[in-house]
Enzyme design. Structure first.
Site, PDB file in Angstrom:
ATOM      1  N   GLY A  73      25.398  -2.068  23.992  1.00 33.91           N
ATOM      2  CA  GLY A  73      25.635  -1.050  22.965  1.00 33.91           C
ATOM      3  C   GLY A  73      25.780  -1.640  21.572  1.00 33.91           C
ATOM      4  O   GLY A  73      26.546  -1.139  20.747  1.00 33.91           O
ATOM      5  N   LYS A  74      24.999  -2.693  21.333  1.00 34.24           N
ATOM      6  CA  LYS A  74      25.027  -3.319  20.011  1.00 34.24           C
ATOM      7  C   LYS A  74      24.518  -2.374  18.926  1.00 34.24           C
ATOM      8  O   LYS A  74      25.064  -2.304  17.835  1.00 34.24           O
ATOM      9  CB  LYS A  74      24.080  -4.514  20.031  1.00 34.24           C
ATOM     10  CG  LYS A  74      24.738  -5.800  19.683  1.00 34.24           C
ATOM     11  CD  LYS A  74      23.732  -6.940  19.662  1.00 34.24           C
ATOM     12  CE  LYS A  74      22.687  -6.850  20.723  1.00 34.24           C
ATOM     13  NZ  LYS A  74      21.349  -7.196  20.350  1.00 34.24           N
ATOM     14  N   ASP A 107      16.318   1.447  17.998  1.00 29.02           N
ATOM     15  CA  ASP A 107      17.618   1.240  17.348  1.00 29.02           C
ATOM     16  C   ASP A 107      17.656   1.822  15.931  1.00 29.02           C
ATOM     17  O   ASP A 107      18.689   2.289  15.471  1.00 29.02           O
ATOM     18  CB  ASP A 107      17.973  -0.246  17.289  1.00 29.02           C
ATOM     19  CG  ASP A 107      18.537  -0.711  18.630  1.00 29.02           C
ATOM     20  OD1 ASP A 107      19.444  -0.036  19.145  1.00 29.02           O
ATOM     21  OD2 ASP A 107      18.048  -1.716  19.159  1.00 29.02           O
ATOM     22  N   CYS A 120       4.085  18.377  19.287  1.00 33.98           N
ATOM     23  CA  CYS A 120       2.844  17.603  19.199  1.00 33.98           C
ATOM     24  C   CYS A 120       1.869  18.010  20.325  1.00 33.98           C
ATOM     25  O   CYS A 120       1.188  19.005  20.190  1.00 33.98           O
ATOM     26  CB  CYS A 120       3.159  16.118  19.198  1.00 33.98           C
ATOM     27  SG  CYS A 120       1.839  15.169  18.441  1.00 33.98           S
ATOM     28  N   GLY A 157       2.617  19.395  22.893  1.00 35.94           N
ATOM     29  CA  GLY A 157       3.125  20.706  23.286  1.00 35.94           C
ATOM     30  C   GLY A 157       2.565  21.823  22.414  1.00 35.94           C
ATOM     31  O   GLY A 157       2.408  22.963  22.868  1.00 35.94           O
ATOM     32  N   HIS A 198       6.735  15.458  15.076  1.00 36.62           N
ATOM     33  CA  HIS A 198       7.831  15.126  15.995  1.00 36.62           C
ATOM     34  C   HIS A 198       9.160  15.323  15.261  1.00 36.62           C
ATOM     35  O   HIS A 198       9.751  14.357  14.784  1.00 36.62           O
ATOM     36  CB  HIS A 198       7.708  13.677  16.469  1.00 36.62           C
ATOM     37  CG  HIS A 198       6.599  13.473  17.429  1.00 36.62           C
ATOM     38  ND1 HIS A 198       6.693  13.821  18.754  1.00 36.62           N
ATOM     39  CD2 HIS A 198       5.347  12.987  17.263  1.00 36.62           C
ATOM     40  CE1 HIS A 198       5.550  13.549  19.365  1.00 36.62           C
ATOM     41  NE2 HIS A 198       4.720  13.040  18.482  1.00 36.62           N
ATOM     42  N   GLU A 255      11.912  15.648  16.280  1.00 37.26           N
ATOM     43  CA  GLU A 255      13.022  14.929  16.933  1.00 37.26           C
ATOM     44  C   GLU A 255      13.362  13.626  16.213  1.00 37.26           C
ATOM     45  O   GLU A 255      14.423  13.066  16.435  1.00 37.26           O
ATOM     46  CB  GLU A 255      12.724  14.683  18.411  1.00 37.26           C
ATOM     47  CG  GLU A 255      11.542  13.777  18.728  1.00 37.26           C
ATOM     48  CD  GLU A 255      10.213  14.527  18.869  1.00 37.26           C
ATOM     49  OE1 GLU A 255      10.078  15.601  18.255  1.00 37.26           O
ATOM     50  OE2 GLU A 255       9.314  14.027  19.575  1.00 37.26           O
TER      51      GLU A 255
END
Ligand code: GLN
Length: 573
Positions: free
Chosen positions: A16-17, A71, A386, A388, A548, A550
């Protein structure tokens, strides 16, 4: 000048860096500072565009078209800011720059060597991200003890020498296992990590201890003695239910103040965690839950271009839910089950909403098309991302416009009705502008149609205002104005990130519109080709985007499309 915080990981990967780095950033922001974050990836790939998502997680796309390790997505989600591609540094980029330079004769006969040339190039890249930030967080990928990250630790040490220790701090994120056969938390692996780090001349100023539980005094003391740091700088980060709790937990140990003190600084403002706490509370205890089906293909692990890691979609639903006080339960449905037996479509009736996410290639496509059709006919809220969107257009062309053989040329290159196709002129432009592929990558502007559902969602979430500021920035940067295309004065504009090759074929737009599909926004290239960015069906929540969205969802600032979708799911519940 910016202060630097180097975050390295000990013991093992996956502790979890990234989330810890993002949390430190969030904390410093709350204390009133301007923060950015860099991810260093010690692999030789130039970027993550060609990495297998099943191994490395989903590819993250930046505004400026970078394809990057996820990240950077974590940083953006915590810090609520757009982070450019240059904030991802890979070994491949560093070596390529140096070799290109050498070929161009820029080293004037010098021997080009690991030292000093590699650390110098790394430092140059780090400083290049710093601009007017107060703090730059540098997350070193991999685990201490790996061969690959040694050059980066060396560069950090060299940067320290250059700017002085008072301007640079080291954080070690480590893991303390509790083996089941002895039920005791072990500090030994952490001691080894500290020793390995010291081989690069680095002594951590803070040690953040990931573990199942918080550390007790005995373990803290052990680490304190071994690492020769004060026990207040040994910080517990126990397992939690949602990662967004981490900044709050770290602040309980006053990490913000402690870091600032290390740099001889003080808080610029009193942190106010109320809003964040409320969102975390909503995640932990939602008032109500909705159930969403994400229809994708999940089993072809051998496929190279598999876009089947959907962290960002997951996060976007979580953010939208948190803002609305709603929990979103997700089921991942394999679209092939609809191809095997049409009756399986009825399963979709158990859901409050359906998402067809991005994807590549032919496998499972017919099943996704069937799901889109089922959503349209049964008025189940549908969000197409996209692929979709593209497949919802194929479905509509086949079943409403009567073009039985309509398809995307990605699946059926010789189809008589290529409603989704690559635009020849676009391919040329793409090849000129982008390296590494022929995708439309990064942020593009969409001119929105008045009175559409999609426009309303952008207004409701305040994104229109935000995007106006961003558009002005992009206008100033000549190399990026192609992202805006032709913008007529007075039109409402939004920005979302893209990663795809195919488009709604402009030749079919009129026919689709005549049959009732609404195109709520388009991007207009300088050659006047209009590329459709959004679709919607009047009278129901059936929305799709070529982008996208998201990639631009943050806790406390949810993506308009997901926000609207979750709301529609509540109404359908
Ligand atoms: N395969 C489609 C294209 O390349 C969609 C890509 C995606 O969903 N990201 O256009």
């Amino acid at each position: 000048m910016a202060k630097y915080i180097v975050v390295a990981g000990g013991v093992m990967s996956g502790v979890g860096k990234g989330v810890t780095t993002a949390s430190i950033g969030k904390i410093l922001q709350e204390h009133g500072y301007k923060v950015t974050a860099i991810k260093i990836d010690p692999y030789l790939n130039y970027d993550a565009g060609t990495l297998r998502p099943t191994e490395h997680g989903e590819v993250w796309v930046t505004d400026d078209g970078g394809e990057i390790d996820q990240d950077l997505g974590t940083y953006e989600r915590f810090l609520d800011m757009d982070i450019p591609r240059k904030n991802n540094i890979t070994t491949g980029q560093v070596y390529k720059t140096i070799i290109d330079r050498e070929r161009q004769g820029e080293y004037l006969g010098q021997t080009v060597q690991f030292i000093p040339h590699i650390p110098d190039e790394i430092k140059r890249r780090i400083k290049d991200t710093s601009n007017d930030f107060d703090f730059v967080l540098i997350e070193v990928g991999g685990t201490i003890g790996d061969y690959e990250n040694i050059p980066f630790l060396f560069a950090a040490k060299s940067l320290e020498r250059e700017i002085g220790k008072h301007n640079l701090s080291y954080v070690l994120v480590t893991y303390l296992p509790i083996p089941s056969h002895i039920e005791e938390m072990k500090t030994k692996p952490t001691q080894q990590a500290i020793r390995l780090l010291s081989e690069s001349g680095i002594f951590p100023d803070f040690i953040i201890c990931r573990a199942k539980k918080a550390l007790d005094i005995v373990r803290k003391k052990k680490i304190e003695t071994y690492a020769n740091i004060i026990s207040e700088h040994v910080i517990s980060e126990p397992d939690i239910e949602t990662v967004y709790q981490i900044p709050l937990d770290l602040e309980k140990e006053k990490l913000g103040e402690k870091i600032l003190k290390e740099f001889g600084m003080k808080s610029k403002k009193q942190p106010n965690w109320n809003e964040w706490k409320k969102l975390v509370e909503n995640i932990l205890n939602p008032k109500k839950n909705v159930k969403v089906a994400i229809v994708g293909k999940y089993i072809d692990i051998g496929d190279y271009n598999l876009a089947d890691s959907y962290i960002s979609i997951n996060q976007s639903l979580l953010h939208a839910g948190a803002s609305l006080g709603i929990g979103v339960d997700i089921d991942w449905l394999d679209s092939k089950k609809f191809e095997d037996n049409k009756k399986n479509l009825n399963e979709l009736k158990n859901y409050d909403g359906i998402i067809v996410p991005g994807g590549f290639g032919a496998s499972g496509v017919e099943g996704k098309i069937m799901a889109a059709g089922f959503a349209r006919e049964n008025k189940i809220p549908y969000l197409g991302l996209c692929y979709g969107l593209q497949l919802a257009v194929v479905e509509f062309a086949r079943n409403v416009c009567g073009l039985k053989d309509a398809n995307t040329t990605e699946v059926e290159p010789k189809t008589k009705n290529p409603v989704i196709d690559v635009q020849p002129a676009q391919r040329e432009i793409l090849e000129k502008h982008m390296y590494g592929g022929t995708m439309r990558l990064g942020a593009y502007a969409a001119v929105m149609k008045e009175k559409t559902q999609v426009l309303r969602l952008y207004q409701e979430t305040g994104r229109l205002h935000e995007d106006t500021k961003r558009i002005q920035e992009l206008m100033k940067d000549k190399s990026q104005t192609f992202r805006l295309g032709i913008l007529e004065k007075g039109k409402k504009i939004v920005l979302e990130r893209h990663r795809h090759r195919y488009e709604v074929n402009p030749k079919y737009v009129n026919l689709l519109e005549k049959n009732g599909m609404v195109f709520s926004g388009y991007y207009e290239r300088f050659d006047k080709t209009k590329l459709m960015e959004y679709i919607e069906m009047p009278g129901q929540f059936m929305i799709g985007t070529q982008a996208h969205p998201e990639f631009k969802s943050r806790l406390g600032n949810p993506s308009p499309m997901f926000y609207g979708f979750v709301k529609a799911c509540i109404s359908n519940h």
